[in-house]
Design an enzyme around this catalytic site. Structure first.
Site, PDB file in Angstrom:
ATOM      1  N   ASP A 136      -1.187   5.323  11.733  1.00  0.00           N
ATOM      2  CA  ASP A 136      -1.065   3.936  12.213  1.00  0.00           C
ATOM      3  C   ASP A 136       0.402   3.490  12.251  1.00  0.00           C
ATOM      4  O   ASP A 136       0.678   2.313  12.310  1.00  0.00           O
ATOM      5  CB  ASP A 136      -1.875   3.000  11.318  1.00  0.00           C
ATOM      6  CG  ASP A 136      -1.455   3.084   9.851  1.00  0.00           C
ATOM      7  OD1 ASP A 136      -0.533   3.862   9.542  1.00  0.00           O
ATOM      8  OD2 ASP A 136      -2.062   2.390   9.023  1.00  0.00           O
ATOM      9  N   SER A 169       0.812  -1.216   0.000  1.00  0.00           N
ATOM     10  CA  SER A 169       0.000   0.000   0.000  1.00  0.00           C
ATOM     11  C   SER A 169       0.846   1.266   0.000  1.00  0.00           C
ATOM     12  O   SER A 169       0.403   2.298  -0.517  1.00  0.00           O
ATOM     13  CB  SER A 169      -0.935   0.012   1.204  1.00  0.00           C
ATOM     14  OG  SER A 169      -0.197  -0.025   2.405  1.00  0.00           O
ATOM     15  N   HIS A 219       1.268   4.027   7.359  1.00  0.00           N
ATOM     16  CA  HIS A 219       0.940   4.800   6.162  1.00  0.00           C
ATOM     17  C   HIS A 219       1.289   6.267   6.380  1.00  0.00           C
ATOM     18  O   HIS A 219       0.541   6.990   7.038  1.00  0.00           O
ATOM     19  CB  HIS A 219      -0.550   4.668   5.838  1.00  0.00           C
ATOM     20  CG  HIS A 219      -0.954   3.272   5.477  1.00  0.00           C
ATOM     21  ND1 HIS A 219      -1.478   2.390   6.395  1.00  0.00           N
ATOM     22  CD2 HIS A 219      -0.861   2.584   4.314  1.00  0.00           C
ATOM     23  CE1 HIS A 219      -1.715   1.226   5.796  1.00  0.00           C
ATOM     24  NE2 HIS A 219      -1.347   1.322   4.540  1.00  0.00           N
TER      25      HIS A 219
END
Lengths: 222, 222, 222, 222, 222, 222, 222, 222
Positions: free
Chosen positions: G191, G15, G194
């Protein structure tokens, strides 16, 4: 061509004029003029007479009757100081008598219609260089149809007001009648009122003819 | 007027043609023809020549190059059996060379463009009564602009193919150039490619002139 | 009351029957029967004859012509094994001839209509206890109107097929004509085709009368 | 038929009356009357007595108790000047006592209910030609159920107010009880309060019976 | 505590179990276990016995009957190789008989229910360390209510299957009955089937009690 | 059990308390209490002590600091007249110092925090029967972590205010620390602040323990 | 600058690489490269070295582990024939061990990680001109944190693979550690995984430094 | 580096500055600075000079001209008390003259532009430590293009105001011209005004160079 360099042309009316225009301004880029005859008129003027710089403003509001026009006349017409003004109103004045016949306070009968329209025209005529009156219409070929018959009577009022006040006049019903000799109403308007692009083009062409638009201008030069 | 009673006129091309048409059919009511020049052409034909019953079909697809047209030619042109065909392609063939210059496999260079277009025209010309070729264009007045210069070269290819195959030909770049003498590109198209209604009207008028549309027809009769 | 305990009554047709029913089943709670005459018929049967437990199934699909019914007849009628079947089809068969007159392959002309409907009825009649044929209609009071005239001809076909096959028959056009003596079409249906709740109630009552529904049942007992 | 030509019939109540009606007006086309018993009553009147031109207005608001009706009585009843008035209120007055038993200020107990309803009826009765009182109900067959028992008590209050003020009276609980002999509540209303179309039809029929609606009118004439 | 370190506990059932769980997996973060009793059981286990690392999987699907469980048993139970299995099924088997009484092929009557459930249990019992059977329930205090009576009969089947197969057994109806002495059903479930958080907590606590969860564990240590 | 029949218990705080509660009321059915520890506390009380009828109200608002509580204290606490009050505030007072360290006017430093909290407690303590103070927390096991260290200092302030005012006190950080011996923070809260259901259950259990909730009540009776 | 005219640079990863890139292509205009470090690298290259025409392709997919890269290596790396390849993988391989510790089949332990990564690098190294290996990272300053400690071990594997295969190597953890001396993790990533734009810029700069990007190029020339 | 520890840097301007920033604040996490050059500047400062704690605020509003800045200057600049201020305005002042040439009251001609900008700068210069003036620009390489020529004139005004008031000055047009030697405008901005990330990076770098940003800082330390 009757419009001159830099003039402002304002349209007022109901949903036929509105056609999802930008609110409140009613002018600018990105569909601000809606997607009906007003936008087509503007596109014809811009593409054919770019050197004139005609400014088009759309002040139609869906569902309006002449009673609504009166309420917003100062803000949406007088304060805008247009050079040219075009009015097309009356369809809802009649329609409400036929689609919701029991809610009578929403009906604008012919006497109120004539008096209100006449007053608005008399008030504004001196302030503009050109004033165009377009009749309401009903895309129904049968002149004995109840609603068509009423619409014809309101159209006659518009003609009379135009004559008394020396306005430009467009008989939109006649424009549609001509095409209805070959086409059934369902191919032009799902409810015999809101036309598709063919119908709006008919309105735009009738308007442009009335103001002296030259169809040949620019053709061949390119 | 070169089109005859009951004929089918099919347009194929890229986003200028597509304009959010209904897919896959590309014809019918409720905006099925999109909101660009194809829809305007259809509205002009329907409102002015209702007795001819010309059927207009829109097979434009956004982003297409001539390479894409080749892939779907059988299904979207040949199988439709049009009487008249109009092709406007090439803008994306050029544009990709300038907006994503590093992704070379998406560029359609001029040799491939010429050969592919020429083959498609040769293949289909015998099967239609009329074939109209419209050049790609770029709404940029500076002929020395890199992308405008390329577009002019692709336009010259279209002219050549039209002449070799005896097709109708429309120089759309010339149409826009004429207006750009008075208006800046930003008032016609936010990206110099996708025109607003004024620009589409210019395309529609150029097309109609080419097929012998009479601007006076019906005016005065109403 | 002609329907018996535990029987299944299936309706097939176009958008008038469909009315946003649940698909594919077309029965159950939470509006699965749509919001038109089928749902009203079911509500009348359930509330007035709860002890009979009549099961109603709606297999209408918007836009269908008799040609579409033929294609899905096995799955949507035969495989469902209804005890009673009601068919109302033909509006689109006629309408397409008037709203998109140039797209001729979508028109279902009267010979194809008669033959197809007749074959479907003949095929299924032996398998059901009751078969009801409802005519198409057009909510237009003028019998000389082009589309109304056509619709009357298709309605006459339905009457003939009903007679030849010994079916129950409902002349829906007559039902609407009765109300149109007092009300203008615009108060019943925006497009003269898709009725509001008043119009659907007229269809439901006509159907219930045909199958022997007792309006007095249960009244007074409560 | 007790309603006369051109009269206005106004319904006020809670969610059973509201049914997603248009707000604030509560009348007009396109589902403005909601999709419950009010809309059905209007459709029955329009389709069966089109010549009477009865005007139906829906002023129901979801979640209302008689306390809310009192707050908006002037605007939503008196100012509307109805000829006939129908009131169905009380379900939420009771329900809140059972679904949120700890939030006591939202409960409308029976003394407040009786006094408020009685005052509203006394105030308005002289101004209308007909006033219909419909009891609240609970679609639960067990008379010993806590909430059903309360609802029956509130229903008895409505009966008493109707008798004291000489109003038309409808025992809606009795209407549902009749059907509950054959059907389980879950087939009529997911929460035993908000009925599906069968339940609304029962309410509409009970109302129409009370005002002298003729079920045979127009049947056979068509 | 009967579950051991690292074991997998799988729940299967209908909408009460499903509660909008992630599909198809039914485990993980971000609400993947849904928002009902399964998620609560997992949260209790994780927060009270974090050192055990019990893995909870939710395979409930809304609307399922025991017939549906049978169809997906291999994929959703056997292939998952759970150490513990909990089954709660039967509400829809009964409910469909009462909310859509005329659609009989959707009803799962008691013989089919018993045989299917019994076979599934017999097949899987040897492969798991613990098997918990939870009865279906109906949040209705009246034992004479039609649907409650049926539900009690299905609950008795579950008890019998549990006894014959030596399973853990939870009488969920008894859990709700206890609270219904003080609270009306409407405060626990809008349709007497789908409970709010209070109801799901009752189910979770009953489950945890059955598997030897210690309520005092960890209290006081913090 | 320290709460008595019919008492109102109000929670105020930040997003941990809020959890998407209904606004402005913060009580009622259909998730009005949000989906966090407040809703769990209410569900425990309703399902275990239904006879007490404890009324729970949620007045948490996401992002609040003690400065915000002060602004809305009159409306959201005093005017609500709770019998019991629970306060959990301080996480955002600390967090803003670490996630947006440069925007200093949004930071609530420890002196302002202590004074404001102390004043609110002193003002309201006399008006309620019970007042519970819950510390802020940070789901981070490392006591040397910058933000955890600050949070511990704010927690110490809460303990001091509780002692000085004779309030009930819950050390939520200790609750989480216990579980963090076995689980990594990422399995409880994506940002170490907003817990999943396991975390909220820990908070709910700590609260219930503090007010004398009996975990054995009702177990075994069912 | 190590990249040469017209080369293709492909990024693959999870991601952090994906960042909502266009799928499946992962290159082009209008945000096709996502909004993370890949897009920044491309913007730096295009704006500073426009004459090189470096083509950047993003093949990151959120949630991927090295196991997923292996599955799509042929299609997303080999078939793309990049000149330069950059790999950043491993965060999810570690993270799943900490956020869902009980779902062990989703964990990619360090042996599988090393072997898979090593094989992919060995397979592709001969086919590219440059191969960059970026370590996974965790924005947590405490080296004793469980997950940070694991991430450091995976990072060491990447360093070893880079050395054994003579690849370019970027220690992203070191990049973040440097900033964490002054900033708390919450200001860089909600978090700790990210990053916001500051974090992505750090990754982009580290990458550009590794490939010989000149920060002074073009500065002063303008 | 000219900015000092803890200073506030405020940007004001039009859509190039705005870039979908959070309104009204224009600072904070989660994209509050928008996605253009302001956000990039902030990310560079935070990642490279974390110890300085520079606070960046974005007060751009799409569509603004200098006339709009004047109206909101007190609230959005003076009241914010920035230490450093950056102004980039003028694109819309020019653009409206070319995209909507007929709506003249929306045009801000060069005299008004100069006087207004000059007054704002004179008013605020004494209150800030640093004031940066960025020219408007047009991503069009042809200096004879009508709109580019106008933009250059407005840019010259900015240069003059900067010199007269001793401000920092950035010639953004020169920045883009440099890149346009290699790239066509379409690869940087779909409308030659709103740049993609490459274009915003160019603006950010030009700004950072002007304020003494050190590109080497921190590189190599990691």
């Amino acid at each position: 061509m009757k419009l001159k360099q830099g003039q402002k042309l304002l349209f007022i009316g109901d949903s036929i004029t509105d056609c999802d225009r930008a609110k409140p301004e009613g002018e600018g880029l990105f569909g601000a003029l809606g997607n009906g005859y007003v936008s087509l008129v503007s596109a014809f003027l811009t593409s054919t007479y770019p050197e004139l710089g005609i400014r088009v403003v759309n002040k139609g509001i869906s569902g309006n009757t002449v009673r609504n026009l009166k309420e917003r006349w100062q803000a949406d017409v007088e304060d805008q100081k247009p050079d040219w003004l075009s009015i097309m109103i009356g369809i809802n004045d009649v329609w409400r008598q036929y689609d919701t016949p029991f809610i009578k306070e929403k009906h604008v009968y012919i006497d109120e219609y004539m008096e209100t329209l006449s007053n608005l025209v008399k008030e504004t005529k001196p302030n503009v260089e050109g004033l165009v009156l377009m009749t309401p219409y009903y895309i129904e070929p049968n002149p004995a149809d109840w609603m068509r018959k009423s619409m014809d009577q309101y159209g006659a009022v518009v003609r009379q007001v135009a004559e008394e006040n020396n306005c430009y006049f467009i008989d939109t019903q006649a424009v549609f009648n001509h095409v209805l000799e070959n086409l059934y109403p369902a191919s032009l308007a799902w409810d015999r009122v809101h036309p598709n692009e063919s119908g709006h083009l008919l309105l735009a062409r009738a308007f442009l003819n009335e103001i002296g638009f030259s169809w040949d201008k620019g053709i061949g030069e390119q």
